[in-house]
Design a protein around this motif. Structure first.
Motif, PDB file in Angstrom:
ATOM      1  N   VAL A 152       0.773  -1.225  -0.151  1.00  0.00           N
ATOM      2  CA  VAL A 152       0.081   0.041  -0.065  1.00  0.00           C
ATOM      3  C   VAL A 152       0.865   1.157   0.025  1.00  0.00           C
TER       4      VAL A 152
ATOM      5  N   ARG B 130      -2.611   6.614  -2.259  1.00  0.00           N
ATOM      6  CA  ARG B 130      -3.761   5.646  -2.140  1.00  0.00           C
ATOM      7  C   ARG B 130      -3.919   4.542  -3.198  1.00  0.00           C
TER       8      ARG B 130
ATOM      9  N   LEU C  96      -2.848   0.779  -4.344  1.00  0.00           N
ATOM     10  CA  LEU C  96      -2.439  -0.493  -4.143  1.00  0.00           C
ATOM     11  C   LEU C  96      -1.864  -1.374  -5.031  1.00  0.00           C
TER      12      LEU C  96
ATOM     13  N   LEU D 161      -7.306  -3.070   1.647  1.00  0.00           N
ATOM     14  CA  LEU D 161      -8.369  -2.446   1.282  1.00  0.00           C
ATOM     15  C   LEU D 161      -9.264  -1.618   2.338  1.00  0.00           C
TER      16      LEU D 161
ATOM     17  N   LEU E 242      -6.926   1.348   3.307  1.00  0.00           N
ATOM     18  CA  LEU E 242      -7.012   2.467   2.392  1.00  0.00           C
ATOM     19  C   LEU E 242      -8.331   3.071   2.583  1.00  0.00           C
TER      20      LEU E 242
ATOM     21  N   CYS F   2      -9.437   3.760  -1.793  1.00  0.00           N
ATOM     22  CA  CYS F   2      -8.012   3.186  -2.703  1.00  0.00           C
ATOM     23  C   CYS F   2      -8.588   3.846  -4.035  1.00  0.00           C
TER      24      CYS F   2
ATOM     25  N   ALA G  77     -10.700  -0.220  -5.647  1.00  0.00           N
ATOM     26  CA  ALA G  77      -9.924   0.886  -6.327  1.00  0.00           C
ATOM     27  C   ALA G  77     -10.699   1.708  -7.311  1.00  0.00           C
TER      28      ALA G  77
END
Length: 130
Positions: A8, A13, A15, A39, A42, A48, A81
């Motif tokens: 991360v 932000r 991944l 996740l 984030l 994310c 994301a």
């Protein structure tokens, strides 16, 4: 070498996932726990924005593992994301990745430069060597 890496980048932000080899149910369970934890972390910091899945060393998986990926991604879609780029080595991997990622905003690539360009297209200043 580990079957996967989950990392991360909080400031962006972002991944990053690296997937390798052929997976068993046990490997998938370990991955699913780390993926969900990343996740959630984030999400606690605004969500994310971007994910890059490097599957260039990831073998074509069994239908059981491929199905579990789809289920996991479907379940995590609300916190996934905003954009996910997946790198694959070939056509069968592409098909598995596309089927698994139907619930999210994702695209599949074989070229890393194209993947990063698409992923960060709205934030050109974030494009760096990954």
């Amino acid at each position: 070498m580990d079957a996967f890496d989950v990392s991360v980048d909080m400031p962006r932000r972002f991944l990053a996932l690296k997937l390798r080899g052929i997976w068993t149910e046990v490997i998938f369970d370990d991955f699913a726990a780390e993926f969900a934890a990343a996740l959630r972390l984030l999400q606690s910091r605004g969500g994310c924005r971007y994910a890059l899945v490097d599957g260039r060393d990831f073998a074509v998986q069994s239908s059981a593992i491929s199905g579990r990926f789809k289920t996991l991604i479907d379940e995590m879609a609300p916190v996934a994301a905003r954009r996910t780029a997946t790198l694959v080595p070939g056509q069968l991997n592409r098909l598995q990745a596309e089927q698994a990622g139907e619930a999210i905003n994702s695209r599949v690539f074989t070229d890393q430069g194209e993947a990063i360009g698409w992923l960060f297209h709205a934030d050109e200043d974030l494009i760096t060597e990954i």
